[in-house]
Design a protein around this motif. Sequence first.
Motif, PDB file in Angstrom:
ATOM      1  N   ASP A  35       4.449   3.361   9.450  1.00  0.00           N
ATOM      2  CA  ASP A  35       5.255   4.572   9.648  1.00  0.00           C
ATOM      3  C   ASP A  35       6.691   4.322   9.229  1.00  0.00           C
ATOM      4  O   ASP A  35       7.314   5.152   8.550  1.00  0.00           O
ATOM      5  N   TRP A  36       7.218   3.171   9.665  1.00  0.00           N
ATOM      6  CA  TRP A  36       8.600   2.840   9.291  1.00  0.00           C
ATOM      7  C   TRP A  36       8.724   2.693   7.787  1.00  0.00           C
ATOM      8  O   TRP A  36       9.692   3.184   7.190  1.00  0.00           O
ATOM      9  N   VAL A  37       7.768   2.048   7.144  1.00  0.00           N
ATOM     10  CA  VAL A  37       7.832   1.865   5.696  1.00  0.00           C
ATOM     11  C   VAL A  37       7.800   3.206   4.986  1.00  0.00           C
ATOM     12  O   VAL A  37       8.602   3.453   4.062  1.00  0.00           O
ATOM     13  N   ARG A  38       6.904   4.098   5.387  1.00  0.00           N
ATOM     14  CA  ARG A  38       6.824   5.414   4.739  1.00  0.00           C
ATOM     15  C   ARG A  38       8.151   6.171   4.880  1.00  0.00           C
ATOM     16  O   ARG A  38       8.618   6.805   3.935  1.00  0.00           O
ATOM     17  N   ASP A  39       8.752   6.098   6.067  1.00  0.00           N
ATOM     18  CA  ASP A  39       9.997   6.835   6.313  1.00  0.00           C
ATOM     19  C   ASP A  39      11.190   6.211   5.588  1.00  0.00           C
ATOM     20  O   ASP A  39      12.240   6.866   5.464  1.00  0.00           O
ATOM     21  N   ASN A  40      11.057   4.963   5.158  1.00  0.00           N
ATOM     22  CA  ASN A  40      12.184   4.271   4.512  1.00  0.00           C
ATOM     23  C   ASN A  40      11.834   3.751   3.123  1.00  0.00           C
ATOM     24  O   ASN A  40      12.512   2.858   2.612  1.00  0.00           O
ATOM     25  N   ALA A  41      10.804   4.311   2.523  1.00  0.00           N
ATOM     26  CA  ALA A  41      10.333   3.814   1.225  1.00  0.00           C
ATOM     27  C   ALA A  41      11.434   3.859   0.174  1.00  0.00           C
ATOM     28  O   ALA A  41      11.474   3.000  -0.719  1.00  0.00           O
ATOM     29  N   GLY A  42      12.326   4.845   0.260  1.00  0.00           N
ATOM     30  CA  GLY A  42      13.389   4.957  -0.729  1.00  0.00           C
ATOM     31  C   GLY A  42      14.334   3.779  -0.755  1.00  0.00           C
ATOM     32  O   GLY A  42      14.999   3.523  -1.762  1.00  0.00           O
ATOM     33  N   LEU A  43      14.408   3.033   0.350  1.00  0.00           N
ATOM     34  CA  LEU A  43      15.296   1.870   0.410  1.00  0.00           C
ATOM     35  C   LEU A  43      14.793   0.712  -0.459  1.00  0.00           C
ATOM     36  O   LEU A  43      15.541  -0.229  -0.715  1.00  0.00           O
ATOM     37  N   GLN A  96       0.825  -1.206   0.000  1.00  0.00           N
ATOM     38  CA  GLN A  96       0.000   0.000   0.000  1.00  0.00           C
ATOM     39  C   GLN A  96       0.860   1.257   0.000  1.00  0.00           C
ATOM     40  O   GLN A  96       0.571   2.227  -0.724  1.00  0.00           O
ATOM     41  N   VAL A  97       1.908   1.264   0.793  1.00  0.00           N
ATOM     42  CA  VAL A  97       2.771   2.444   0.872  1.00  0.00           C
ATOM     43  C   VAL A  97       3.582   2.615  -0.404  1.00  0.00           C
ATOM     44  O   VAL A  97       3.730   3.733  -0.916  1.00  0.00           O
ATOM     45  N   LEU A  98       4.090   1.501  -0.944  1.00  0.00           N
ATOM     46  CA  LEU A  98       4.947   1.582  -2.129  1.00  0.00           C
ATOM     47  C   LEU A  98       4.164   1.722  -3.420  1.00  0.00           C
ATOM     48  O   LEU A  98       4.731   2.073  -4.456  1.00  0.00           O
ATOM     49  N   GLY A  99       2.859   1.425  -3.367  1.00  0.00           N
ATOM     50  CA  GLY A  99       2.041   1.554  -4.554  1.00  0.00           C
ATOM     51  C   GLY A  99       2.241   0.436  -5.557  1.00  0.00           C
ATOM     52  O   GLY A  99       2.034   0.621  -6.756  1.00  0.00           O
TER      53      GLY A  99
END
Length: 270
Positions: A260-268, A199-202
Amino acid sequence: MILISGATGTIGREVVRQLTDLDVPLRAMSRGGGGPHGVRADFDDPKSLRRAVDGVDALFLLTAPATATSRHDVAMLDAAREAGVAKVVKLSAIGTGSTTADGRVIGAWHLAGERAVRASGAAWTILRPSSFASNVLRFAAEGRLANLTGDGKQGVVDPRDVAAVAVAALTADGHAGRTYTLTGPELLSVPEQAAQLGQVLGRAVGTVEVPLEHLLGSGMDPAAAEEVTRGTAWVRAGHNAVVTDDVERVLGRPPRRFADWVRDNAGLFG
């Protein structure tokens, strides 16, 4: 002065960052000894440990041996005792000391390390975190998460919260003699983590089932593989479906959610 062992790992690195932000004097121990606060030491080299703890007031004890042994904890604690280190905060793991139906102990090597900490003579605090949110980085490949725990749920915890509790225990009073079980605010299985990650990464993130026998044949040290297999089976059977309020009680705020952790680290994740 605070010494952080295991300073280049997931939690140790974050403890170093948070202490640095607070302008607390520190030494970041690793075998390489790099970085602005780096000190070179090896758990298998007692002389290097004695140099690392010289003049230290508090120790963050994080060991991650290739084999399942408390020997590194004991070596570090021996050096700390000789140096008169007053406070020790040990990173352990959730479920340590629990027993399976056939009497086998979960986290036996952590349990031995915890006993050594309690007998060290220092003011001690033990942290028992649940599964880290950041574990999905290791298991994410080709859009899938490796799933060893089936539908077993866990109180997945943000590593930043674990580090923040460690920093509080290292720098403030009121934590001596406490054992904190650190979890996030919700219970999640691996498939549920995959759904939230997607969901966060789309994009869709699936899972792939991995049998526990895979660990025993993975090339991992046999003793370590046995420990991990035992703990993983424990989770799969639903025994780690635990949520506590220890993070909130220590930090005065709710723990972060997995999303929250995923959103803050999505770039990884690319």
